[in-house]
Scaffold this active site. Structure first.
Site, PDB file in Angstrom:
ATOM      1  N   ASP A  61      50.371  33.066  -0.913  1.00  0.00           N
ATOM      2  CA  ASP A  61      50.873  33.565   0.441  1.00  0.00           C
ATOM      3  C   ASP A  61      50.686  34.872   0.358  1.00  0.00           C
ATOM      4  OD1 ASP A  61      52.103  34.152   2.584  1.00  0.00           O
ATOM      5  OD2 ASP A  61      53.958  33.320   2.290  1.00  0.00           O
ATOM      6  N   TYR A 152      47.991  38.683  17.702  1.00  0.00           N
ATOM      7  CA  TYR A 152      46.610  38.650  17.190  1.00  0.00           C
ATOM      8  C   TYR A 152      45.863  39.857  17.294  1.00  0.00           C
ATOM      9  CZ  TYR A 152      42.375  36.720  15.503  1.00  0.00           C
ATOM     10  OH  TYR A 152      40.950  36.487  14.993  1.00  0.00           O
ATOM     11  N   LYS A 156      44.795  42.706  14.371  1.00  0.00           N
ATOM     12  CA  LYS A 156      43.433  43.022  14.232  1.00  0.00           C
ATOM     13  C   LYS A 156      42.913  44.438  14.604  1.00  0.00           C
ATOM     14  CE  LYS A 156      41.902  39.047  13.007  1.00  0.00           C
ATOM     15  NZ  LYS A 156      41.804  38.900  11.586  1.00  0.00           N
TER      16      LYS A 156
END
Length: 251
Positions: A61, A152, A156
């Site tokens: 992980d 997201y 990013k």
């Protein structure tokens, strides 16, 4: 030909990660194929070994510090000291802001951004000691903003800032750090996006291709080719860059 090195690709069980791992193995590197469950890496490892390459499946992980430490211990023991790292692991938890849960925010930032930090921090010790290192982060055109992807997009965009800062810090040790920011790539994740908005995947692809100057969507191998260059010895003067792979200009 580049010297053969030890590479790590995260999120390498499928999609962009798998294509990248296979490409780096084809380039002559030994590859640690890392994903949350080592068993899910079997197909990628088998594809590499069937082509005469060397690969090691590693379960970890990337958002968990102790798991990352254990993964690096296993990689060093099984393959050697890694000096190439491709931070590709990622998850989607798309939603509009007013419906996005804190868990969905934390989960995406944890895997994409915290994961890249933890993996890069663990890798840089081996890289600086060996006087050579290549780190490539997988960003996205979503870093420029995308409806329903606040988590997201933020992750990013954060990877791009991390890229530029690590390039400054690590350059004098022979380590380059770059980011690749794909546009529409045909993967399970883009299929999940099509499903979320209720559009058939092939229709989703056709609609995207119609908006792309090269008149097609990207494939995982398109990303793998670019990563292959960025981790090569010949790319030693390319650092701190974000390369958009979108089939045309980006804003």
């Amino acid at each position: 030909m580049d010297q053969q090195r030890i590479a790590i690709v995260t999120g390498a069980a499928r999609g962009i990660g798998a294509a990248t791992a296979i490409r780096l193995a084809d380039d002559g590197h030994s590859v640690a194929v890392l994903d949350l469950d080592a068993r899910s890496c079997a197909d990628t490892v088998d594809a590499i070994t069937a082509r005469g390459g060397t690969a090691l499946a590693v379960g970890a992980d990337v958002s968990d510090e102790s798991s990352v430490v254990a993964a690096f211990d296993a990689i060093v023991a099984g393959l050697g000291e890694p000096t190439i790292l491709v931070n590709n692991a990622g998850i989607l938890r798309d939603n509009l802001l007013f419906k996005m849960s804190t868990a969905d925010w934390d989960g995406v930032l944890g895997v994409h951004l915290r994961g890249a930090f933890l993996m890069s921090r663990a890798a840089q010790g081996h890289m600086t000691k060996n006087g050579f290192g290549r780190i490539v982060h997988l960003s996205s055109t979503s870093a420029l903003g995308n409806r329903g992807q606040a988590n997201y997009s933020a992750a990013k965009a954060g990877l791009q800032g991390l890229t530029k800062t690590l390039a400054i810090e690590l350059g004098k040790f022979g380590v380059t750090v770059n980011a690749v920011a794909p546009g529409f790539i045909r993967t399970d994740m883009t299929a999940a996006t099509a499903d979320r908005i209720g559009v058939a995947f092939e229709d989703f692809i056709a609609g995207a291709a119609a908006q792309i100057p090269v008149a097609r969507v990207g494939e995982p191998e398109d990303v793998a080719h670019t990563v292959s260059f960025l981790v090569s010895e010949g790319a030693g003067f390319v650092s701190g860059q974000v390369v958009y792979l979108a089939g045309g200009p980006t804003d």
